[in-house]
Motif scaffolding. Structure first.
Motif, PDB file in Angstrom:
ATOM      1  N   GLY A  88      -8.824  -6.043   0.108  1.00 61.01           N
ATOM      2  CA  GLY A  88      -9.721  -5.893  -1.013  1.00 61.01           C
ATOM      3  C   GLY A  88      -9.398  -5.911  -1.997  1.00 61.01           C
ATOM      4  O   GLY A  88      -9.554  -6.756  -2.862  1.00 61.01           O
ATOM      5  N   ALA A  89      -9.560  -4.939  -2.491  1.00 55.10           N
ATOM      6  CA  ALA A  89      -9.710  -4.009  -3.546  1.00 55.10           C
ATOM      7  C   ALA A  89      -8.368  -4.275  -4.838  1.00 55.10           C
ATOM      8  O   ALA A  89      -8.577  -4.407  -5.689  1.00 55.10           O
ATOM      9  N   PHE A  90      -7.368  -4.603  -3.928  1.00 55.80           N
ATOM     10  CA  PHE A  90      -6.359  -4.664  -5.075  1.00 55.80           C
ATOM     11  C   PHE A  90      -6.437  -5.957  -5.477  1.00 55.80           C
ATOM     12  O   PHE A  90      -6.387  -6.888  -6.618  1.00 55.80           O
ATOM     13  N   ALA A  91      -6.592  -7.193  -4.494  1.00 55.80           N
ATOM     14  CA  ALA A  91      -7.367  -8.875  -4.105  1.00 55.80           C
ATOM     15  C   ALA A  91      -7.705  -9.022  -5.423  1.00 55.80           C
ATOM     16  O   ALA A  91      -7.872  -9.829  -6.408  1.00 55.80           O
ATOM     17  N   ALA A  92      -9.129  -8.382  -5.293  1.00 53.15           N
ATOM     18  CA  ALA A  92      -9.763  -8.015  -6.367  1.00 53.15           C
ATOM     19  C   ALA A  92      -9.228  -7.795  -8.054  1.00 53.15           C
ATOM     20  O   ALA A  92      -9.839  -8.799  -8.893  1.00 53.15           O
ATOM     21  N   VAL A  93      -8.293  -7.443  -7.791  1.00 52.71           N
ATOM     22  CA  VAL A  93      -7.757  -7.051  -9.519  1.00 52.71           C
ATOM     23  C   VAL A  93      -7.023  -8.159  -9.606  1.00 52.71           C
ATOM     24  O   VAL A  93      -6.116  -8.531 -11.334  1.00 52.71           O
ATOM     25  N   ALA A  94      -6.053  -8.768  -8.525  1.00 50.42           N
ATOM     26  CA  ALA A  94      -4.875  -9.781  -8.707  1.00 50.42           C
ATOM     27  C   ALA A  94      -5.329 -10.789  -7.899  1.00 50.42           C
ATOM     28  O   ALA A  94      -4.473 -11.372  -7.520  1.00 50.42           O
ATOM     29  N   PRO A  95      -6.467 -11.543  -8.254  1.00 49.20           N
ATOM     30  CA  PRO A  95      -7.260 -12.240  -7.345  1.00 49.20           C
ATOM     31  C   PRO A  95      -6.067 -13.765  -7.139  1.00 49.20           C
ATOM     32  O   PRO A  95      -5.534 -14.430  -6.836  1.00 49.20           O
ATOM     33  N   ALA A  96      -5.389 -14.070  -8.567  1.00 49.86           N
ATOM     34  CA  ALA A  96      -4.139 -15.172  -8.320  1.00 49.86           C
ATOM     35  C   ALA A  96      -3.164 -14.459  -7.380  1.00 49.86           C
ATOM     36  O   ALA A  96      -1.292 -15.258  -7.380  1.00 49.86           O
ATOM     37  N   SER A  97      -2.716 -13.035  -7.475  1.00 50.91           N
ATOM     38  CA  SER A  97      -0.935 -12.682  -6.889  1.00 50.91           C
ATOM     39  C   SER A  97      -1.844 -11.709  -5.258  1.00 50.91           C
ATOM     40  O   SER A  97      -1.316 -10.954  -5.466  1.00 50.91           O
ATOM     41  N   PRO A  98      -2.330 -12.778  -4.516  1.00 49.81           N
ATOM     42  CA  PRO A  98      -2.404 -11.597  -2.803  1.00 49.81           C
ATOM     43  C   PRO A  98      -1.568 -11.186  -2.164  1.00 49.81           C
ATOM     44  O   PRO A  98      -1.670 -10.389  -2.237  1.00 49.81           O
ATOM     45  N   LEU A  99      -0.275 -11.824  -3.076  1.00 50.63           N
ATOM     46  CA  LEU A  99       1.560 -11.466  -2.252  1.00 50.63           C
ATOM     47  C   LEU A  99       1.180 -10.054  -2.769  1.00 50.63           C
ATOM     48  O   LEU A  99       1.567  -8.936  -2.227  1.00 50.63           O
ATOM     49  N   ASP A 100       1.228  -9.585  -4.381  1.00 51.13           N
ATOM     50  CA  ASP A 100       1.621  -8.987  -5.262  1.00 51.13           C
ATOM     51  C   ASP A 100       0.361  -7.694  -4.883  1.00 51.13           C
ATOM     52  O   ASP A 100       0.374  -6.346  -4.564  1.00 51.13           O
ATOM     53  N   ALA A 101      -1.046  -8.326  -4.129  1.00 49.85           N
ATOM     54  CA  ALA A 101      -1.995  -7.253  -4.624  1.00 49.85           C
ATOM     55  C   ALA A 101      -1.791  -6.738  -2.870  1.00 49.85           C
ATOM     56  O   ALA A 101      -2.330  -5.642  -2.638  1.00 49.85           O
ATOM     57  N   ALA A 102      -1.231  -7.604  -1.637  1.00 52.62           N
ATOM     58  CA  ALA A 102      -1.219  -7.314  -0.555  1.00 52.62           C
ATOM     59  C   ALA A 102      -0.473  -5.832  -0.176  1.00 52.62           C
ATOM     60  O   ALA A 102      -0.248  -5.259   0.289  1.00 52.62           O
ATOM     61  N   ILE A 103       1.272  -6.533  -1.067  1.00 52.91           N
ATOM     62  CA  ILE A 103       2.367  -5.776  -0.749  1.00 52.91           C
ATOM     63  C   ILE A 103       1.970  -3.647  -1.413  1.00 52.91           C
ATOM     64  O   ILE A 103       2.162  -2.688  -1.040  1.00 52.91           O
ATOM     65  N   ALA A 104       0.978  -3.631  -2.630  1.00 50.01           N
ATOM     66  CA  ALA A 104       0.193  -2.495  -3.545  1.00 50.01           C
ATOM     67  C   ALA A 104      -0.733  -1.527  -2.517  1.00 50.01           C
ATOM     68  O   ALA A 104      -0.434  -0.824  -2.038  1.00 50.01           O
ATOM     69  N   ALA A 105      -1.337  -2.707  -1.636  1.00 45.32           N
ATOM     70  CA  ALA A 105      -2.293  -1.987  -1.056  1.00 45.32           C
ATOM     71  C   ALA A 105      -1.189  -1.112  -0.119  1.00 45.32           C
ATOM     72  O   ALA A 105      -2.114  -0.193   0.120  1.00 45.32           O
ATOM     73  N   LEU A 106      -0.542  -1.359   0.973  1.00 38.97           N
ATOM     74  CA  LEU A 106       0.514  -0.813   1.581  1.00 38.97           C
ATOM     75  C   LEU A 106       1.397  -0.312   1.038  1.00 38.97           C
ATOM     76  O   LEU A 106       1.278   0.896   1.764  1.00 38.97           O
ATOM     77  N   ALA A 107       1.698  -0.325   0.597  1.00 45.57           N
ATOM     78  CA  ALA A 107       2.162   0.516  -0.587  1.00 45.57           C
ATOM     79  C   ALA A 107       1.572   2.054  -1.173  1.00 45.57           C
ATOM     80  O   ALA A 107       2.497   3.502  -0.614  1.00 45.57           O
ATOM     81  N   CYS A 108       0.291   2.287  -1.564  1.00 45.29           N
ATOM     82  CA  CYS A 108      -0.638   3.082  -1.051  1.00 45.29           C
ATOM     83  C   CYS A 108      -0.713   3.999  -0.375  1.00 45.29           C
ATOM     84  O   CYS A 108      -0.625   4.979  -0.324  1.00 45.29           O
ATOM     85  N   PHE A 109      -0.864   2.529   1.004  1.00 41.64           N
ATOM     86  CA  PHE A 109      -0.734   3.402   1.859  1.00 41.64           C
ATOM     87  C   PHE A 109       0.108   4.256   2.541  1.00 41.64           C
ATOM     88  O   PHE A 109       0.164   5.457   3.325  1.00 41.64           O
ATOM     89  N   ALA A 110       1.389   3.621   2.836  1.00 43.29           N
ATOM     90  CA  ALA A 110       2.697   4.127   2.834  1.00 43.29           C
ATOM     91  C   ALA A 110       2.808   5.542   2.149  1.00 43.29           C
ATOM     92  O   ALA A 110       3.271   6.744   2.939  1.00 43.29           O
ATOM     93  N   VAL A 111       2.442   5.946   0.861  1.00 44.34           N
ATOM     94  CA  VAL A 111       2.929   7.315   0.368  1.00 44.34           C
ATOM     95  C   VAL A 111       1.574   7.991   0.131  1.00 44.34           C
ATOM     96  O   VAL A 111       2.088   8.963   0.510  1.00 44.34           O
ATOM     97  N   ALA A 112       0.571   7.614   0.627  1.00 45.61           N
ATOM     98  CA  ALA A 112      -0.383   8.165   1.256  1.00 45.61           C
ATOM     99  C   ALA A 112      -0.602   9.185   2.064  1.00 45.61           C
ATOM    100  O   ALA A 112      -0.222  10.262   2.522  1.00 45.61           O
ATOM    101  N   GLY A 113       0.032   8.759   2.977  1.00 45.80           N
ATOM    102  CA  GLY A 113       0.846   8.484   4.388  1.00 45.80           C
ATOM    103  C   GLY A 113       2.204  10.150   4.550  1.00 45.80           C
ATOM    104  O   GLY A 113       1.288  10.530   5.315  1.00 45.80           O
TER     105      GLY A 113
END
Length: 275
Positions: A212-237
């Protein structure tokens, strides 16, 4: 199939650039989530640079959704008044052209949940984030899960995710041992994370909030937003697991790793593959 690269699909909004936006804009994310997840989900959003608000009363959800950057709805601890609040919030988010993310927790477990998820799907979520068993069930398939935990592989759910994305004109993110994200036409696999992640309560619920946070800053690009959020989790994990001694120490190390992420470290460590 792992490789370090920028977003291999839409490509216009790489994860590192979106992380910079989240840090700079600190978007307000309206989270209607379950009792178990509230504290951890809020801490995850704060660590990432967003501003969480756990507002669920039907008396204010519509108004609050209208002033938020994005709405996230998680049906983990469902009740009648919460469902009413969810529907009012989703309606308001759509009216205000704000993205909203649906987490269909164990929606296949009972008839009450199946009815609730049908009502929420009719309100056209921007992104659906779930585990493999939940996404398979959304597509009408038979899941081996009996509760909130996944018992099916992400790979097995890939076809279902594409079907659900096309049917509901949404982005679907399937999370598990290797994540799969699709808008029904373009798909990406994301590897990383840690085997400790399924051992930490509310990890998936918190990820929904981060989407949701990433979608908020990229409302027209939900695919990119979802990918970015999951990438953050993958790297932080991955980073948190290096010195973790178990799920307890992993949990707080994960928050620290998420807070320490930079666009540069994200770009250098993310693992995205065209599916």
């Amino acid at each position: 199939m792992d490789k370090s690269t920028a977003n291999p699909t839409a490509g216009t909004l790489p994860p590192g650039a979106l992380l910079e936006r989240v840090r700079a804009q600190s978007p307000l994310v309206h989270c209607i989530t379950n009792y178990v997840a509230m504290n951890f989900a809020a801490n995850v959003l704060l660590a990432a640079g967003a501003s969480p608000a756990m507002v669920h009363s039907e008396k204010e959800t519509a108004e609050f959704a209208g002033i938020s950057g994005a709405l996230t709805i998680n049906i983990g601890t469902l009740s009648d008044h919460w469902l009413t609040g969810m529907e009012l919030a989703a309606d308001a988010a759509r009216a205000a052209n704000k993205p909203w993310v649906l987490d269909p927790v164990a929606h296949h477990a009972t008839s009450y949940r199946r009815n609730a998820i049908a009502r929420l799907l009719a309100l056209k979520p921007t992104v659906i984030r779930g585990n493999a068993s939940e996404i398979i069930a959304l597509d009408g398939g038979t899941s081996t899960a009996s509760g909130v935990d996944a018992r099916d592989s992400v790979e097995l759910a890939a076809g279902a995710a594409v079907n659900v994305a096309r049917k509901h004109a949404t982005v679907v993110a399937v999370t598990g041992e290797a994540d799969f994200v699709t808008d029904g036409h373009q798909s990406v696999r994301i590897s990383g994370g840690s085997h400790y992640m399924p051992m930490v309560t509310a990890m998936g619920c918190a990820l929904t909030g981060l989407v949701g946070a990433f979608a908020a800053v990229a409302p027209a690009s939900p695919l990119d937003a979802a990918i970015a959020a999951l990438a953050c989790f993958a790297v932080a994990g991955e980073q948190a697991a290096v010195q973790a001694e178990g799920p307890g120490s992993f949990s707080w190390r994960f928050l620290d790793a998420l807070a320490a992420l930079t666009p540069q470290s994200l770009t250098g460590r993310q693992r995205l593959a065209r599916a």
